[in-house]
Design a protein around this motif. Structure first.
Motif, PDB file in Angstrom:
ATOM      1  N   VAL A 321       0.853  -1.183   0.000  1.00 42.38           N
ATOM      2  CA  VAL A 321       0.000   0.000   0.000  1.00 42.38           C
ATOM      3  C   VAL A 321       0.891   1.236   0.000  1.00 42.38           C
ATOM      4  O   VAL A 321       1.843   1.300   0.771  1.00 42.38           O
ATOM      5  CB  VAL A 321      -0.891   0.005   1.266  1.00 42.38           C
ATOM      6  CG1 VAL A 321      -1.669   1.315   1.374  1.00 42.38           C
ATOM      7  CG2 VAL A 321      -1.827  -1.186   1.262  1.00 42.38           C
ATOM      8  N   ARG A 359       3.220   0.892  19.036  1.00 42.11           N
ATOM      9  CA  ARG A 359       3.619   1.077  20.437  1.00 42.11           C
ATOM     10  C   ARG A 359       4.218   2.462  20.683  1.00 42.11           C
ATOM     11  O   ARG A 359       4.432   2.836  21.836  1.00 42.11           O
ATOM     12  CB  ARG A 359       4.565  -0.027  20.882  1.00 42.11           C
ATOM     13  CG  ARG A 359       5.897  -0.031  20.175  1.00 42.11           C
ATOM     14  CD  ARG A 359       6.763  -1.153  20.697  1.00 42.11           C
ATOM     15  NE  ARG A 359       7.999  -1.180  19.919  1.00 42.11           N
ATOM     16  CZ  ARG A 359       8.846  -2.174  19.917  1.00 42.11           C
ATOM     17  NH1 ARG A 359       8.601  -3.250  20.643  1.00 42.11           N
ATOM     18  NH2 ARG A 359       9.948  -2.120  19.205  1.00 42.11           N
ATOM     19  N   VAL A 377       1.591  -4.880  19.018  1.00 41.53           N
ATOM     20  CA  VAL A 377       0.747  -5.605  18.049  1.00 41.53           C
ATOM     21  C   VAL A 377       0.575  -7.071  18.425  1.00 41.53           C
ATOM     22  O   VAL A 377      -0.469  -7.654  18.162  1.00 41.53           O
ATOM     23  CB  VAL A 377       1.300  -5.572  16.595  1.00 41.53           C
ATOM     24  CG1 VAL A 377       0.984  -4.290  15.890  1.00 41.53           C
ATOM     25  CG2 VAL A 377       2.761  -5.888  16.527  1.00 41.53           C
ATOM     26  N   PHE A 378       1.609  -7.630  19.060  1.00 39.68           N
ATOM     27  CA  PHE A 378       1.550  -9.063  19.375  1.00 39.68           C
ATOM     28  C   PHE A 378       0.531  -9.368  20.481  1.00 39.68           C
ATOM     29  O   PHE A 378       0.107 -10.496  20.647  1.00 39.68           O
ATOM     30  CB  PHE A 378       2.947  -9.583  19.739  1.00 39.68           C
ATOM     31  CG  PHE A 378       3.889  -9.466  18.572  1.00 39.68           C
ATOM     32  CD1 PHE A 378       3.822 -10.359  17.522  1.00 39.68           C
ATOM     33  CD2 PHE A 378       4.803  -8.423  18.503  1.00 39.68           C
ATOM     34  CE1 PHE A 378       4.658 -10.238  16.422  1.00 39.68           C
ATOM     35  CE2 PHE A 378       5.648  -8.286  17.422  1.00 39.68           C
ATOM     36  CZ  PHE A 378       5.572  -9.199  16.368  1.00 39.68           C
TER      37      PHE A 378
HETATM   38  P1  FAD Z   1       8.896   1.695  10.083  1.00 37.08           P
HETATM   39  O1  FAD Z   1       8.871   3.092   9.637  1.00 37.08           O
HETATM   40  O2  FAD Z   1      10.161   1.130  10.524  1.00 37.08           O
HETATM   41  O3  FAD Z   1       7.828   1.607  11.257  1.00 37.08           O
HETATM   42  C1  FAD Z   1       7.646   0.481  12.048  1.00 37.08           C
HETATM   43  C2  FAD Z   1       6.667   0.899  13.135  1.00 37.08           C
HETATM   44  O4  FAD Z   1       6.323  -0.233  13.920  1.00 37.08           O
HETATM   45  C3  FAD Z   1       7.231   1.947  14.109  1.00 37.08           C
HETATM   46  O5  FAD Z   1       6.341   3.058  14.145  1.00 37.08           O
HETATM   47  C4  FAD Z   1       7.256   1.227  15.457  1.00 37.08           C
HETATM   48  O6  FAD Z   1       6.908   2.086  16.540  1.00 37.08           O
HETATM   49  C5  FAD Z   1       6.205   0.166  15.276  1.00 37.08           C
HETATM   50  N1  FAD Z   1       6.434  -1.039  16.071  1.00 37.08           N
HETATM   51  C6  FAD Z   1       7.568  -1.777  16.200  1.00 37.08           C
HETATM   52  N2  FAD Z   1       7.356  -2.848  16.975  1.00 37.08           N
HETATM   53  C7  FAD Z   1       6.045  -2.786  17.348  1.00 37.08           C
HETATM   54  C8  FAD Z   1       5.229  -3.609  18.178  1.00 37.08           C
HETATM   55  N3  FAD Z   1       5.685  -4.750  18.734  1.00 37.08           N
HETATM   56  N4  FAD Z   1       3.957  -3.242  18.374  1.00 37.08           N
HETATM   57  C9  FAD Z   1       3.465  -2.105  17.794  1.00 37.08           C
HETATM   58  N5  FAD Z   1       4.195  -1.298  17.025  1.00 37.08           N
HETATM   59  C10 FAD Z   1       5.465  -1.641  16.788  1.00 37.08           C
HETATM   60  N6  FAD Z   1       6.287   2.945   2.012  1.00 37.08           N
HETATM   61  C11 FAD Z   1       5.110   2.304   1.891  1.00 37.08           C
HETATM   62  O7  FAD Z   1       4.547   1.755   2.845  1.00 37.08           O
HETATM   63  N7  FAD Z   1       4.508   2.224   0.646  1.00 37.08           N
HETATM   64  C12 FAD Z   1       5.037   2.794  -0.450  1.00 37.08           C
HETATM   65  O8  FAD Z   1       4.433   2.670  -1.529  1.00 37.08           O
HETATM   66  C13 FAD Z   1       6.258   3.516  -0.333  1.00 37.08           C
HETATM   67  N8  FAD Z   1       6.811   4.121  -1.396  1.00 37.08           N
HETATM   68  C14 FAD Z   1       7.968   4.840  -1.218  1.00 37.08           C
HETATM   69  C15 FAD Z   1       8.495   5.569  -2.294  1.00 37.08           C
HETATM   70  C16 FAD Z   1       9.636   6.323  -2.127  1.00 37.08           C
HETATM   71  C17 FAD Z   1      10.166   7.085  -3.303  1.00 37.08           C
HETATM   72  C18 FAD Z   1      10.287   6.345  -0.868  1.00 37.08           C
HETATM   73  C19 FAD Z   1      11.512   7.179  -0.659  1.00 37.08           C
HETATM   74  C20 FAD Z   1       9.779   5.631   0.184  1.00 37.08           C
HETATM   75  C21 FAD Z   1       8.624   4.870   0.047  1.00 37.08           C
HETATM   76  N9  FAD Z   1       8.090   4.137   1.093  1.00 37.08           N
HETATM   77  C22 FAD Z   1       6.877   3.527   0.943  1.00 37.08           C
HETATM   78  C23 FAD Z   1       8.844   3.923   2.351  1.00 37.08           C
HETATM   79  C24 FAD Z   1       8.408   4.798   3.494  1.00 37.08           C
HETATM   80  O9  FAD Z   1       9.135   6.006   3.449  1.00 37.08           O
HETATM   81  C25 FAD Z   1       8.709   4.103   4.831  1.00 37.08           C
HETATM   82  O10 FAD Z   1      10.071   3.782   4.882  1.00 37.08           O
HETATM   83  C26 FAD Z   1       7.892   2.836   5.066  1.00 37.08           C
HETATM   84  O11 FAD Z   1       6.517   3.083   4.843  1.00 37.08           O
HETATM   85  C27 FAD Z   1       8.073   2.405   6.497  1.00 37.08           C
HETATM   86  O12 FAD Z   1       7.424   1.176   6.701  1.00 37.08           O
HETATM   87  P2  FAD Z   1       6.953   0.747   8.151  1.00 37.08           P
HETATM   88  O13 FAD Z   1       6.014   1.747   8.692  1.00 37.08           O
HETATM   89  O14 FAD Z   1       6.508  -0.649   8.071  1.00 37.08           O
HETATM   90  O15 FAD Z   1       8.337   0.725   8.982  1.00 37.08           O
END
Ligand code: FAD
Length: 393
Positions: A321, A359, A377-378
């Motif tokens: 997404v 979290r 989340v777990f």
């Molecule tokens: P993270 O940012 O690492 O977040 C993980 C989260 O999980 C944190 O907020 C943390 O607090 C939480 N967490 C960890 N452990 C737990 C737990 N046990 N319980 C509850 N919460 C927990 N991203 C996309 O999603 N889609 C795209 O289409 C997309 N296109 C991109 C295009 C470009 C050109 C660029 C530069 C980036 C793009 N990104 C895209 C990447 C985006 O910038 C982020 O890096 C990405 O969305 C981060 O994914 P995330 O939230 O899963 O990971």
């Protein structure tokens, strides 16, 4: 660095507009400044704006283009939903411009699609129906659409940012020598009848509004599910304009030998789902997505993912997404362990209800969430699944 104006030196002479090598500058006046300009003109007898002849000619040429078109994409008579969504968006533009909204239908045996187009808001349907248009191929569709543009001179053309739409829009814009803005997330009309085409730029860090104010038609593509589906009004009528274009099958080099449908194939389409449970890096591993599949199954939904989860190989790209994945608009979007980066938000923020589980109470995802759950989340996902199960019993 940041472009800036030297407020003490700038006297608003607009010389910079004339000398800019890229033609990228434009003068903007505040309402107060406009009032002062008017007063100055009244005192000094300047009779309005003096246009140089080339500019005058350009404006006259632009004014000969009228009307909003939506290209109706279809495969074997089945219309891509994005085309109806675009009729909804196109109707708003046509209303503002006070011009008719046209559905452009190219295919074979597609007469029935006119009524459908009217029911979704088109005022007229421009139809090219011939065996040579039976299957989509770039050349015949591009030639035919360019011919229609030449004949009817529309000011705006919208297409779905699908495989077919992206292919056709690029080819047509090249031939008719006009601008094309891909993957718009917002469309509007400015006070000079120009189309304002808004889309994320620079990796989603800014929203850019792109104008094509010196060429016509103004062309834009929009991804599926970005615009809301308009209400269907069966029985609504419109004008059918049957067109012809002389093109023989022998003159088309590409042949369609066989069409193989991947319906029911490898993966589901998350873009059409009503409930999506998405997982991010917070899920910590591929195996933990099982817990999201369980919750999704209880809710009758599907599992999506952030790019981090896809890059880690936990989910296929078809489930991603966001900006480089799919744009979704489900009734309920549950974000689990997703931080809420702008590139993710642009793909899901129009969901009816967003439930975020994270979290970190500062996670940006909470800014777009209808309901936010700060926690692990777990613990929370299995508890939610259990609760849904007991509610069903
Ligand atoms: P993270 O940012 O690492 O977040 C993980 C989260 O999980 C944190 O907020 C943390 O607090 C939480 N967490 C960890 N452990 C737990 C737990 N046990 N319980 C509850 N919460 C927990 N991203 C996309 O999603 N889609 C795209 O289409 C997309 N296109 C991109 C295009 C470009 C050109 C660029 C530069 C980036 C793009 N990104 C895209 C990447 C985006 O910038 C982020 O890096 C990405 O969305 C981060 O994914 P995330 O939230 O899963 O990971």
């Amino acid at each position: 660095g940041e472009p800036s104006i030297h407020a003490e030196k700038c006297i608003g002479c607009a010389k910079c507009v004339k000398v800019c090598a890229a033609g990228a500058l434009e003068m903007f006046y505040t309402p107060e400044e406009l009032e002062l300009l008017k007063q100055w003109e009244a005192q000094h007898g300047a009779a309005g704006e003096e246009l140089d002849p080339a500019e005058k000619k350009l404006r006259e040429m632009l004014a000969t283009y009228r009307g909003v078109w939506v290209f109706i994409e279809q495969f074997e008579g089945e219309v891509a939903k994005v085309s109806w969504e675009l009729l909804g968006a196109g109707a708003d533009l046509a209303r503002q411009l006070q011009v008719p909204l046209s559905a452009v239908i190219i295919g074979h045996g597609v007469a029935a699609l006119c009524e459908e187009s009217f029911s979704y808001g088109a005022d007229q349907a421009i139809v090219l129906d011939a065996p040579v248009f039976g299957n989509y191929r770039t050349k015949p569709f591009c030639d035919a659409l360019c011919h229609l543009i030449d004949k009817h001179r529309p000011e705006v053309i919208l297409m779905g940012a699908t495989g077919q739409g992206r292919d056709l829009a690029g080819a047509v814009a090249t031939v008719v020598k006009t601008g094309l803005t891909a993957d718009c997330t917002g469309l509007g009309i400015d006070d000079k009848r120009n189309l304002m085409q808004t889309r994320p730029a620079f990796g989603g860090n800014i929203m850019a509004t792109i104008m094509c104010d010196r060429f016509r038609p103004q062309m834009a593509t929009v991804r599926p599910h970005v615009m809301a589906m308009p209400e269907r009004l069966p029985g609504r009528t419109g004008v059918v304009v049957n067109e012809e274009y002389d093109l023989r099958e022998e003159d088309v080099l590409a042949k369609v030998i066989e069409s193989i449908s991947d319906k029911g194939g490898k993966d589901i389409d998350i873009a059409g789902a009503e409930i999506i449970v998405s997982g991010g890096r917070g899920l910590m591993g591929k195996e933990n997505f099982a817990m999201l599949h369980e919750l999704a199954a209880e809710l009758g939904g599907v599992v999506g993912a952030s790019r981090s989860a896809v890059d880690a190989g936990w989910m296929p790209h078809s489930r991603q997404v966001g900006q480089t994945g799919k744009t979704v608009r489900p009734k309920i979007y549950i974000a689990c362990g997703i931080s809420g980066a702008i590139q993710h938000l642009v793909g899901m923020q129009d969901s009816d209800v967003v439930i975020a589980i994270n979290r970190d109470p500062e996670a940006p995802i909470f800014q777009v969430a209808t309901y936010g759950i700060v926690g692990d989340v777990f613990e929370i996902v299995p508890a939610l699944t259990k609760r849904v199960r007991t509610m069903k019993e």
